[in-house]
Design a protein around this motif. Structure first.
Motif, short mmCIF file in Angstrom:
data_model
loop_
_atom_site.label_atom_id
_atom_site.label_comp_id
_atom_site.label_asym_id
_atom_site.label_seq_id
_atom_site.Cartn_x
_atom_site.Cartn_y
_atom_site.Cartn_z
N VAL A 134 -4.07 2.67 -19.22
CA VAL A 134 -3.36 3.49 -18.23
C VAL A 134 -2.86 2.59 -17.09
CG1 VAL A 134 -3.58 5.36 -16.54
CG2 VAL A 134 -4.58 5.61 -18.83
N GLU A 135 -3.69 1.63 -16.69
CA GLU A 135 -3.27 0.75 -15.59
C GLU A 135 -2.17 -0.23 -16.00
OE1 GLU A 135 -6.72 -0.97 -13.73
OE2 GLU A 135 -7.15 0.91 -12.67
N SER A 136 -1.92 -0.35 -17.29
CA SER A 136 -0.83 -1.22 -17.71
C SER A 136 0.54 -0.59 -17.42
CB SER A 136 -0.95 -1.57 -19.21
OG SER A 136 -0.60 -0.44 -19.98
N LEU A 137 0.55 0.69 -17.08
CA LEU A 137 1.82 1.33 -16.67
C LEU A 137 2.16 0.85 -15.26
CD1 LEU A 137 1.11 4.99 -17.84
CD2 LEU A 137 2.76 3.42 -18.86
N PRO A 138 3.39 0.37 -15.05
CA PRO A 138 3.75 -0.16 -13.74
C PRO A 138 3.60 0.87 -12.62
CG PRO A 138 5.45 -0.66 -15.36
CD PRO A 138 4.48 0.25 -16.03
N ALA A 139 3.80 2.14 -12.95
CA ALA A 139 3.74 3.16 -11.90
C ALA A 139 2.30 3.53 -11.52
CB ALA A 139 4.49 4.41 -12.37
N ASN A 184 -3.97 2.83 -9.90
CA ASN A 184 -5.39 2.87 -10.20
C ASN A 184 -5.70 3.99 -11.19
OD1 ASN A 184 -8.05 4.46 -9.34
ND2 ASN A 184 -8.39 2.27 -9.08
N ALA A 185 -6.52 3.66 -12.17
CA ALA A 185 -6.97 4.69 -13.12
C ALA A 185 -8.46 4.90 -12.91
CB ALA A 185 -6.70 4.26 -14.55
N HIS A 186 -8.84 6.16 -12.79
CA HIS A 186 -10.25 6.49 -12.59
C HIS A 186 -10.73 7.25 -13.82
CE1 HIS A 186 -13.78 7.09 -9.99
NE2 HIS A 186 -13.95 8.15 -10.76
N ILE A 187 -11.73 6.68 -14.50
CA ILE A 187 -12.20 7.29 -15.75
C ILE A 187 -13.51 8.01 -15.50
CG2 ILE A 187 -12.85 6.84 -18.16
CD1 ILE A 187 -9.95 5.98 -17.45
N ALA A 227 3.69 9.50 -20.50
CA ALA A 227 3.47 8.05 -20.54
C ALA A 227 1.98 7.74 -20.55
CB ALA A 227 4.14 7.39 -19.34
N VAL A 228 1.21 8.50 -19.76
CA VAL A 228 -0.24 8.29 -19.72
C VAL A 228 -0.85 8.61 -21.07
CG1 VAL A 228 -2.41 9.09 -18.68
CG2 VAL A 228 -0.39 8.69 -17.23
#
Lengths: 264, 354
Positions: free
Chosen positions: A75-80, A83-86, A15-16
């Motif tokens: 990535v943060e648009s995924l409900p699960a 937090n996304a760290h780039i 999914a990511v």
């Protein structure tokens, strides 16, 4: 947005990856996954870490910024995902970009020296991507036998996807109604959808009555200048792929150098 | 002259430098980044067995330059395009004065261009006049992305720049070469935007605007401007080495250029010492357009076109009489140095002896 994943304890890697696949290098209009910029995806519960490396250390800071921000937001648009760290690696401005993106600063805050924000740059590149995608869409229609007169007249409402297809699988063909809807031709959907996606994104073709294809300046096309506008679309593609050629070359050199350093 | 299928092609390298990027000359970290970035371009596009070491790349000197350009007649003449970058390098990266030492030693072989920077104001105008008086420069190379103090660049279509273009027009400095190409670390990408050439070219129809690097990565903007302004030319430096490692891409770029600009407005340049003409000229001349591109665009990379792009077009801009040059090169100093007398001797068809 479509294709949302169900809530769960952790997002799946697939999914990511699927979300990252929607992020494009704005100059090349190609997915950062396809371009192999994604080095690592780390999933820890609802926290996702993504490492990116671009072909050169001096890839425009504005472009690098756009890709990092888009990756975070996708990535943060995924409900699960909480937090996304780039982490952008091996870039001359990695410190400013990593801090700015992860602390959610604006570009102007992250780069006080820069003249203004990245919006204008993004709009310009989006426009080029739209023109390049239009070329493929128009080629598809020309191959299906439509002529210039019919193509310049097309409006958003003249396109219909087959409703019998299920929601999960995108339609393979699309019906194009021409000559005041007197008849329809069926053409491959992918290049048309790809064009529409960009045209919608920049709000150029949103309403059913909007003229479908435009000049690079965004105007409807005179039938006399159809060939010239089409040629400009081809040129936009050549420009992008040429730049891609330079980026690919620079990346090969860089990889070679890193390998050499590792061997020492 | 390059021998191609029994025909001779007179090659004028439209873009060369004699630079000094030694560590002693670097005064700002930008100077080091700049040469490192050049070196990455160099290694990206140069065949492996022809690549230089970083040390020789920093400073190669006049003798090596003469040999690389003319030693095997890869090029017959070359145009110096200075790059000052005086905020980065103590004595500049390659200034007109530095280039002049070599150009004045071989005036038949080199054309010496100058430069201007509108941010220098009145002093800059005086400097331009001085270059004109001292060297009779026929052109200028402009670096719109050059850093100066807090400024990260300037535009060709602003009022100050127009004052300088007027001065060029007045002095008869007709050829305006603008670097509009790939980003070079650490310079600003946006200062390489080609849009400013449009207004300048239509406002100064008596000047010729050579967009170096054909605007890459803005080939589309460049071609569209050039299609409308017939005093806009495309310099092939950076696009040319695609012939070596991405021939299909070279075919496509060249097809676009020939379609939009025609065969009279495309100009070869190696960008020495980024790339050496001693291999690049061959790669470009021997390159072929794919059958698909020839059909699609209806253009040809044939002998006549090659002769124009490799020399005749720029000869026209710089009033170079190619025939007179060929005669002069039969016994000039460089031909003697590299035993090229025979090479230039065979200009008239030899009398049949069989």
């Amino acid at each position: 947005m479509s294709g949302q994943m169900p809530d769960g304890p952790a997002p799946t890697r697939a999914a990511v990856r699927d979300r990252l696949d929607r992020v494009t290098d704005p100059e090349l209009d190609r997915s950062i996954v396809e371009l192999d910029y994604v080095d690592r995806i780390e999933i820890d519960g609802g926290r996702v870490g993504v490492d990116l490396t671009l072909p050169t250390a001096w890839c425009s800071p504005a472009f690098a910024w756009m890709m990092a921000v888009d990756a975070r937001d996708e990535v943060e648009s995924l409900p699960a995902v909480e937090n996304a760290h780039i982490t952008l690696r091996e870039h001359m401005h990695e410190a400013e970009i990593n801090r700015g993106v992860n602390e959610r600063l604006s570009f102007a805050e992250a780069f006080p020296d820069a003249d203004g924000d990245v919006d204008a740059v993004r709009a310009e590149l989006d426009d080029k991507a739209r023109v390049a995608r239009q070329y493929d869409a128009v080629e598809t229609l020309l191959n299906a036998g439509l002529d210039a007169e019919a193509i310049v007249e097309l409006r958003r409402r003249d396109l219909e996807t087959d409703d019998s297809e299920s929601d999960d699988e995108p339609a393979e063909t699309i019906a194009v109604y021409v000559r005041d809807r007197s008849f329809a031709v069926s053409v491959p959907a992918a290049p048309i959808e790809r064009y529409l996606e960009k045209a919608r994104e920049i709000d150029l073709v949103s309403n059913p009555d909007d003229t479908l294809f435009r000049t690079p300046e965004g105007e409807p096309i005179d039938v006399e200048s159809f060939d010239l506008v089409h040629q400009r679309g081809r040129l936009a593609q050549v420009n992008m792929s040429s730049q891609g050629g330079i980026c690919d070359g620079l990346r090969e050199v860089r990889e070679g150098r890193l390998e050499e350093a590792a061997d020492d | 002259m390059y021998q191609h299928n029994g025909e001779e092609i007179f090659v004028i390298d439209g873009h060369v430098h004699l630079w000094d990027a030694t560590e002693e000359n670097i005064k700002h970290e930008g100077g080091e980044e700049f040469i490192q970035c050049f070196y990455d371009y160099h290694t990206t596009f140069t065949p492996e067995d022809r690549q230089w070491d970083m040390d020789e790349y920093r400073e190669y000197g006049a003798d090596r330059m003469v040999e690389d350009l003319f030693g095997n007649a890869a090029a017959d003449m070359a145009v110096f395009q200075p790059t000052y970058l005086t905020d980065f390098y103590e004595d500049g990266f390659n200034t007109a004065e530095q280039n002049a030492e070599l150009a004045e030693k071989h005036p038949e072989r080199f054309v010496l261009n100058g430069t201007f920077d509108p941010r220098d104001g009145e002093e800059g105008l005086e400097y331009l006049e001085e270059l004109h008086e001292r060297y009779d420069i026929p052109g200028v190379k402009l670096y719109t992305a050059e850093w100066r103090g807090d400024s990260k660049g300037w535009r060709l279509d602003d009022e100050d720049a127009f004052e300088f273009l007027e001065k060029c027009s007045e002095l008869g400095i007709e050829n305006i070469h603008a670097h509009k190409g790939p980003t070079i670390r650490p310079l600003n990408r946006d200062a390489f935007d080609v849009a400013d050439v449009d207004d300048a070219a239509s406002s100064f129809p008596d000047l010729n605007f050579v967009v170096e690097h054909v605007g890459l990565p803005r080939l589309d903007d460049f071609c569209w401007i050039a299609a409308q302004e017939n005093n806009v030319y495309g310099g092939l430096a950076v696009a040319a080495p695609f012939a070596q490692n991405r021939p299909g891409k070279f075919s496509e770029i060249m097809s676009e250029l020939l379609w939009w600009l025609g065969e009279d407005r495309v100009i070869f340049g190696s960008d020495y010492a980024l790339w050496n003409p001693d291999w690049l000229v061959e790669e470009v001349i021997e390159a072929e357009l794919t059958q698909e591109h020839r059909m699609e665009y209806g253009v040809e990379w044939d002998l006549e076109t090659k002769k124009k792009v490799m020399g005749e077009n720029i000869a026209e801009l710089y009033d170079i009489d190619i025939e007179a040059k060929r005669r002069a090169f039969r016994d000039d100093e460089i031909s003697q140095q590299f035993d090229l007398e025979d090479h230039y001797a065979g200009e008239e068809p030899a009398p049949a002896d069989d």
